[in-house]
Write a protein that holds these residues in place. Structure first.
Motif, PDB file in Angstrom:
ATOM      1  N   ILE A 126       0.691  -1.205   0.020  1.00  0.00           N
ATOM      2  CA  ILE A 126      -0.096  -0.041  -0.069  1.00  0.00           C
ATOM      3  C   ILE A 126       0.941   1.073  -0.088  1.00  0.00           C
ATOM      4  CG2 ILE A 126      -1.756   1.301   1.422  1.00  0.00           C
ATOM      5  CD1 ILE A 126      -3.047  -1.219   0.613  1.00  0.00           C
ATOM      6  N   GLU A 127       1.945   1.245   0.840  1.00  0.00           N
ATOM      7  CA  GLU A 127       2.921   2.333   0.779  1.00  0.00           C
ATOM      8  C   GLU A 127       3.567   2.553  -0.495  1.00  0.00           C
ATOM      9  OE1 GLU A 127       2.543   0.706   4.896  1.00  0.00           O
ATOM     10  OE2 GLU A 127       2.956  -0.304   2.947  1.00  0.00           O
ATOM     11  N   GLN A 128       3.958   1.384  -1.039  1.00  0.00           N
ATOM     12  CA  GLN A 128       4.606   1.880  -2.604  1.00  0.00           C
ATOM     13  C   GLN A 128       3.554   2.345  -3.525  1.00  0.00           C
ATOM     14  OE1 GLN A 128       6.150  -2.225  -2.776  1.00  0.00           O
ATOM     15  NE2 GLN A 128       8.350  -1.380  -2.992  1.00  0.00           N
ATOM     16  N   GLU A 129       2.191   1.537  -3.443  1.00  0.00           N
ATOM     17  CA  GLU A 129       1.089   2.403  -4.521  1.00  0.00           C
ATOM     18  C   GLU A 129       0.918   3.769  -3.972  1.00  0.00           C
ATOM     19  OE1 GLU A 129      -0.659   0.952  -6.666  1.00  0.00           O
ATOM     20  OE2 GLU A 129      -0.176  -1.319  -6.420  1.00  0.00           O
ATOM     21  N   ASN A 130       0.787   4.147  -2.764  1.00  0.00           N
ATOM     22  CA  ASN A 130       0.675   5.424  -2.380  1.00  0.00           C
ATOM     23  C   ASN A 130       1.862   6.335  -3.055  1.00  0.00           C
ATOM     24  OD1 ASN A 130      -1.634   5.006  -1.435  1.00  0.00           O
ATOM     25  ND2 ASN A 130      -1.050   4.775   0.798  1.00  0.00           N
ATOM     26  N   ALA A 131       3.071   5.643  -2.789  1.00  0.00           N
ATOM     27  CA  ALA A 131       4.095   6.369  -3.216  1.00  0.00           C
ATOM     28  C   ALA A 131       4.319   6.590  -4.558  1.00  0.00           C
ATOM     29  CB  ALA A 131       5.524   5.806  -2.955  1.00  0.00           C
ATOM     30  N   GLU A 184       9.036  14.281   0.499  1.00  0.00           N
ATOM     31  CA  GLU A 184       7.688  14.670   0.578  1.00  0.00           C
ATOM     32  C   GLU A 184       6.946  13.223   0.330  1.00  0.00           C
ATOM     33  OE1 GLU A 184       7.122  18.967  -1.235  1.00  0.00           O
ATOM     34  OE2 GLU A 184       7.495  17.137  -2.661  1.00  0.00           O
ATOM     35  N   VAL A 185       7.368  12.455  -0.380  1.00  0.00           N
ATOM     36  CA  VAL A 185       6.738  11.063  -0.352  1.00  0.00           C
ATOM     37  C   VAL A 185       6.878  10.267   0.873  1.00  0.00           C
ATOM     38  CG1 VAL A 185       6.717   8.968  -1.665  1.00  0.00           C
ATOM     39  CG2 VAL A 185       6.599  10.796  -3.013  1.00  0.00           C
ATOM     40  N   ALA A 186       8.015  10.287   1.272  1.00  0.00           N
ATOM     41  CA  ALA A 186       8.562   9.417   2.428  1.00  0.00           C
ATOM     42  C   ALA A 186       7.638   9.926   3.643  1.00  0.00           C
ATOM     43  CB  ALA A 186       9.962   9.397   2.824  1.00  0.00           C
ATOM     44  N   VAL A 220       7.421   6.103   5.525  1.00  0.00           N
ATOM     45  CA  VAL A 220       8.632   5.533   5.343  1.00  0.00           C
ATOM     46  C   VAL A 220       9.895   6.609   5.366  1.00  0.00           C
ATOM     47  CG1 VAL A 220       7.649   3.486   4.423  1.00  0.00           C
ATOM     48  CG2 VAL A 220       8.844   5.344   2.957  1.00  0.00           C
ATOM     49  N   SER A 221      11.124   6.091   5.431  1.00  0.00           N
ATOM     50  CA  SER A 221      12.491   6.734   5.133  1.00  0.00           C
ATOM     51  C   SER A 221      12.608   7.415   3.731  1.00  0.00           C
ATOM     52  CB  SER A 221      13.580   6.414   5.662  1.00  0.00           C
ATOM     53  OG  SER A 221      13.872   5.321   4.976  1.00  0.00           O
ATOM     54  N   ARG A 222      13.185   8.469   3.504  1.00  0.00           N
ATOM     55  CA  ARG A 222      13.419   8.903   2.302  1.00  0.00           C
ATOM     56  C   ARG A 222      14.334   8.007   1.515  1.00  0.00           C
ATOM     57  NH1 ARG A 222      17.560  10.199  -0.139  1.00  0.00           N
ATOM     58  NH2 ARG A 222      18.700  10.613   1.656  1.00  0.00           N
ATOM     59  N   GLN A 223      15.173   7.421   2.180  1.00  0.00           N
ATOM     60  CA  GLN A 223      16.119   6.407   1.527  1.00  0.00           C
ATOM     61  C   GLN A 223      15.316   5.071   1.217  1.00  0.00           C
ATOM     62  OE1 GLN A 223      16.402   7.850   4.671  1.00  0.00           O
ATOM     63  NE2 GLN A 223      18.580   8.748   4.654  1.00  0.00           N
ATOM     64  N   THR A 224      14.239   4.721   1.929  1.00  0.00           N
ATOM     65  CA  THR A 224      13.348   3.863   1.322  1.00  0.00           C
ATOM     66  C   THR A 224      12.724   4.006  -0.073  1.00  0.00           C
ATOM     67  OG1 THR A 224      12.943   3.021   3.626  1.00  0.00           O
ATOM     68  CG2 THR A 224      11.431   2.399   1.759  1.00  0.00           C
ATOM     69  N   VAL A 225      12.310   5.369  -0.012  1.00  0.00           N
ATOM     70  CA  VAL A 225      11.656   5.806  -1.353  1.00  0.00           C
ATOM     71  C   VAL A 225      12.738   5.707  -2.430  1.00  0.00           C
ATOM     72  CG1 VAL A 225      10.594   7.421  -2.481  1.00  0.00           C
ATOM     73  CG2 VAL A 225       9.691   7.214  -0.272  1.00  0.00           C
TER      74      VAL A 225
END
Length: 145
Positions: free
Chosen positions: A12-17, A29-31, A36-41
């Motif tokens: 869900i987080e990836q879809e929203n991202a 901003e997405v993170a 999640v962390s900016r590094q994750t995005v």
């Protein structure tokens, strides 16, 4: 190269991202928005093939839909540029319109100076080089067929 697990689905987080990235949001901003962390995005965008593929697919969808809208506006845009170009009062407006037209047809900033060698020996050398390359490509094609 690692194989992509095609049965895996985005979270869900990836879809929203992806939704937020399509809106032009930064990784930071997405993170913050998806928790999640900016590094994750950044990792999703650079190292997660499923995420990248879906982001690309959605970008293409958006682009396709907007391209048709842009095509419908072309005639109006050209009319505006034509009106601006013919306007006598505002020199800057006329110049800006002219630049837009030259950019649209691919002539703005292009070097239109005549090109090519002026020495016959240089021309013959260029022709010989082109011919040799063509023959090499033909031979290579024959060998790999």
């Amino acid at each position: 190269m690692a194989k992509v697990d095609k049965s895996r689905q985005l979270t869900i987080e990836q879809e929203n991202a992806i939704d937020l990235l399509l809106q032009g949001k930064s990784d930071r901003e997405v993170a913050e928005a998806v928790g999640v962390s900016r590094q994750t995005v950044t990792e999703w965008r650079n190292r997660d093939a499923l995420f990248v593929a879906e982001l690309n697919r959605r970008r293409q969808e958006v682009w396709g839909g907007q391209t048709e809208r842009l095509r419908q506006l072309v005639a109006q845009a050209v009319n505006v540029l034509e009106e601006d170009l013919q306007q006598n009062q505002d020199r800057k407006l006329r110049q800006a319109a002219a630049v837009h037209i030259l950019r649209a047809v691919g002539l703005y900033g292009v070097n239109l100076a005549p090109k090519g060698a002026t020495d016959p020996e240089d021309i013959e050398a260029e022709w010989a080089s082109t011919k040799a390359l063509a023959e090499s490509l033909k031979e290579l094609s024959r060998l790999t067929a």
